[in-house]
Design an enzyme around this catalytic site. Sequence first.
Site, PDB file in Angstrom:
ATOM      1  N   ARG A 530       0.833  -1.314   0.014  1.00 25.25           N
ATOM      2  CA  ARG A 530      -0.331  -0.019   0.139  1.00 25.25           C
ATOM      3  C   ARG A 530       0.921   1.118  -0.018  1.00 25.25           C
ATOM      4  NH1 ARG A 530      -0.399   2.709   4.677  1.00 25.25           N
ATOM      5  NH2 ARG A 530      -2.104   3.689   4.232  1.00 25.25           N
ATOM      6  N   GLY A 712       1.681  -0.048  -5.933  1.00 24.55           N
ATOM      7  CA  GLY A 712       2.646  -1.051  -5.087  1.00 24.55           C
ATOM      8  C   GLY A 712       2.730  -2.272  -5.645  1.00 24.55           C
ATOM      9  N   GLY A 714       5.155  -4.955  -3.786  1.00 24.05           N
ATOM     10  CA  GLY A 714       5.982  -5.741  -2.966  1.00 24.05           C
ATOM     11  C   GLY A 714       5.458  -7.155  -3.030  1.00 24.05           C
ATOM     12  N   GLU A 715       4.256  -7.385  -3.529  1.00 24.81           N
ATOM     13  CA  GLU A 715       3.768  -8.777  -3.238  1.00 24.81           C
ATOM     14  C   GLU A 715       3.427  -9.510  -4.623  1.00 24.81           C
ATOM     15  OE1 GLU A 715       1.198  -8.155   0.807  1.00 24.81           O
ATOM     16  OE2 GLU A 715       0.702  -7.152  -1.223  1.00 24.81           O
TER      17      GLU A 715
END
Lengths: 765, 170, 286
Positions: A530, A712, A714-715
Amino acid sequence: MVALMPVGNIGRSVPRLESRAKVMGQAEYTHHLRLPGMLYGKIFRSTLPHALIKSVDTSAAKAVEGVFRVVTIDDIRTVIPHPYYGPAFHDQPVLADGKVRFAGEPVAVVLASDPRVAEYAASLITAEYEELPAVLDEVEAATSDICVHDELKPAATFPDLQHLKGRRGTNVALDYRLVRGNVEEAFAAADHVFEHTFRCQQAMHTPMEPFVSIADVRDGRMTLHTASQGPSFVRIEMARLLGWPENRVRVKVPHLGGGFGGKLYIKLEALVTSLSLLVQRPVKISLTMEEQFFMVTKHACTFTIKSGVNNDGKVVARKCRILWNGGAYADIGPRVTQKAGFTSAGPYDIDNVEIESLAVYTNRPPAGALRGFGAPQAAWAYECHTDLIAEALNFDKIEFRRQNLLQEGRPQASGTPVHDAAFEKAMDQVADRLDWHKPFDRGNGRIRRGRGLAVGIKGITSPTTSVAIVNLYGDGSCGLYIGTVDMGQGSDTVMAQIVAEVLGLDAEAVHVIHPDTDVTPYDMGTLGSRSTFHMGTAVRLAAEDVLRKIDDLAKELGLPPNSNLPVSEMLRKKYGMQAGNIIGTGSFIPDYKKPDPETGQTPKATPFWGVGANGAEVEIDTETGEIKIVKLVSVVDAGVAINPRAVRQQVSGAAIMQMGFTMTENMVFRDGQLTNGSLADYKIPSLLDMPEQFVNEYVESRQHSGPFGAKGTGESSTIALSPAIGNAIADAIGVHLTDLPLTQESIFRAIQKKNGTPLPEDDND
Amino acid sequence: MTDARTIRFTLNGAPVSVSVMPHETLIEMLSLRLELKGARESCGQGLCGCCTVYVNGKSVSSCLYLAQLVDGAKVVTIEGINDGAELDPVQQAFIEVGAFQCGFCTPGFIMMARELLDVHPNPTEDEIRHYLIGNLCRCSAYPEIVEAVKLAARRRAAGTTPALAEELSA
Amino acid sequence: MLGFELSEPATLDEAFDLLADGDPGVRPMGGGTALMLMMKAQIFKPERLVSLRNVGGCFDGLRIDADQSHIRIGGMTTFAEIERSPMVLQHLPAVVRTMKTLANIRVRHVASVGGNLAHADPHLDLPPVWMAHAASIRIVSKSGERVIPVEDLFAGYYETTLGDGELIGEVIVPVRPEWTSTYVKVTTRSAHDWPALGIAVSANLQGQRVNDLRLVLSAALDRPTRLDAAENELRGSDLSEAALKRAGEAAVAEADIHSDSRGSAAYKQHLLRVHLSRAMHSLAGA
């Protein structure tokens, strides 16, 4: 000093601002911090998964020279009358309270000035228990008479979890439901119906900086120095526990030695806060690597997925039922259950969807957030299921996906329309990197080769708030005040790039002030991909606010338009010397509409979509089950990459981590006891596990609502990585594995079973 | 409890004497008594490399090394591998390639990479992977770490500083 | 691990005196890596540790006899010293190859040959390799010394036949130019791990014919163990598929393999068959 020339900060691979400190070993971590007069706490833990505590004998520990105090829940209660905490349910006691609910639960703490004395004394504590039957498996726990908690008490802290209800006589903490269309009718009408069940194992974050927190009570205030991804939440929750206003609690976070979702919400903070309050001295608790496995974990789950498919390749109905093994305390499991639940039908356009996603308590170490919030577990099921359907109906695996993938503007299962989600583009790029359309030699001897791909979707926790302050000092140099925690993902650098881009500075010249709730404004947490989107937007708004204020100042000073007078000169004119500040603030919360409690339908389930596609090429020794990942490809939709290198590193790092969760990592329990809780026996990826060819990319795209088009990431590469490998294995050996991790033995067993020569089951384990 | 003993050794080139207990590990002494931050205990089992230091010129896991055993030895930590102004070529390469994320394991990797280049000045990919197998990076900056080692090897071989190397390649 | 005494005797006699009382809390220490792990896990709570690093004598040094018949490796020799010795590489290349995947270089800088053997952890890589090489150990004590084959050292899981006050002074490895050896570290969970099985093989081959051999299985059993029956199937025979199959079955029959976290018994038995055969082929090929 303010650079006069805009330098083009967006799309530039600015090296991490703290690079020099990190390579010199000088970066600050809570790990090193010591305060004068500080005591070290060492934890005595339960040895049983479920038991009533009859007595705790601390006498031998107290007798050890150098022990300051030994603390149990009775002591804690003298300073905190209701010592229970948690983000979703207030279910977790600061120390075990009459009952232990997992083997490894903290029961008592020894405090001493010398950590080795505390450790030794803790080893002398004994406890007597009345053992209770334990429930470890999520499927069993969902209907078991054995209840981990007598009563469930919702916390009602976050807007997306406000519907949680108090309950008795059940292990089900949350029952998330989504209904769209009518699945039963659609199944009846479909040409084919498929149903499969998949399982994921419990795993752990194992950050290299183990959990560590320090609490320091003095002068009626509490200061926490903690390795946390969510300092604002820590302040709110500690203030609640203490019954104090937020301004008496200060939470400071330096660099984090990795987080991955583990260091969210409350971990050691409630314990050290209670201890410091009790003894009126600073108290530090640092976990060992072994103890980390008892702190928080990644959910195990069981997922049954059923699809109706027509002869033309259209998926017309899908029913998902997921049971999430939340362990003994809910932590943020209910949000994992809900967030992963609502995308558990996959990135597909299906008219009839029914989802049931249940958070279930068991007598295992608690499960919480881990890089993907459950999306990777869900994708393991729906993307293996997709290949199984394609194989059964002889569809091309890419074209079958393409035919069903969500396109721009189409409603996802929740009813939220999909925008800026490059599923198809990412899938095609993976296929290209795998040379999918070229002939492929699968081998016909001992060594077999296969390749697979998968596409994943993830919703983002919503609604959440970020607030940022940009401060230009008297000389025009810039400080950025944010609660985003840089745990290695590079947020300091990316946020500096955003400020710099708006203000025409060099990103390298921006100083980022690390989270300190006395100084930095609110942020919901560094989680769930986020920060770039939410905090990035807040930072952009704050920087724009600064520009407006500079304009106002110019007007106030009577400067001609476009005077180009440096800010430092303007401030000097105003104050007669180098003085003053220009402070801009920005605050961001995305649009959100609460889902209908019965159907889960909402037009605004998520502010953006996480999108990742993965591919794998594997080589298997069919004589042993040994597997080599020859090629691993991850392609994500990151919107516009603000820092291309940081994005690629997120994609690459997340992919390797998920490869660990796919191939090797597995918390193994025997009679409720963890048997492999150390890095010697819990195998995380090393340099030798790296794939021979390792491709990490992002597609050209733009998140129109994001800062400079970014979102975002990161995942994103974790989501569909496991099924890409699973599908590659199936392509090589002709049989699908359903349970993670994909060990050599499980591959070998699958081969033998298919050949009609099954290996005998375990007899003497 | 048995008594502390005063040991004398060289730490990053300077003589020090410290009173330590028999049970103290080298990492405990370095971080608690000497307040050095670069070596860190993480796995506590010699597997992750975060606590790597050199004792008499050889890398050891300081979490598995009793402090009293460095009596009379030369100990070097990440704090001692450069003169403060100029970075070691391996450190410089790690920055340029971006061979770290959270940075917690980084000093250990750098210590091991320096030693690797002493043993194998022009290492193959296989030699790099095997020499660094005792170092774990949970952020998984492994591809960049391998790149950084190769870059540092080239720099060392050329005997050039980064600035000079840029000039040469320009 | 609180409150113990750390001694560093300068002579063997001093060491014997410090070790004399037979208390289980008193232990000799080589490199100390394994002891440290046990102490940190609170499995071993020491009273006194006696470091052997300064005792000298046969504990130090790495040399070959003048007649080139034996290599003598002092008990305090570190793995890294062995791995970097050109003499060891020339005569015992399998030992050097084993080092590549043995723990990591920091451990190899510290761990000693004698301490490694005395630890008697069945998962260690080197003990089966010494056994395959027909190595012996010189055991020294206050009352004298004795030499025994390495295989006679192991009494069980973390158990040795060493008596109180007995120390492993050196490892004596015969130089056997006509033999070739290999060690197969079979890992099942990840590339770098403790072995599920360790298979050490040393053989005197003439083409495909096995004149003599030594087969040792470790990790899957409570101690490294010679596979006598499997050896008998192969000794004097050709490396035919039939002979290898018989040897594999014999090995599985004689090895009491149990399930553990690295694999079920059935799977490890299967791996034993496969890797035994592959190891023999690789020796014959080389």
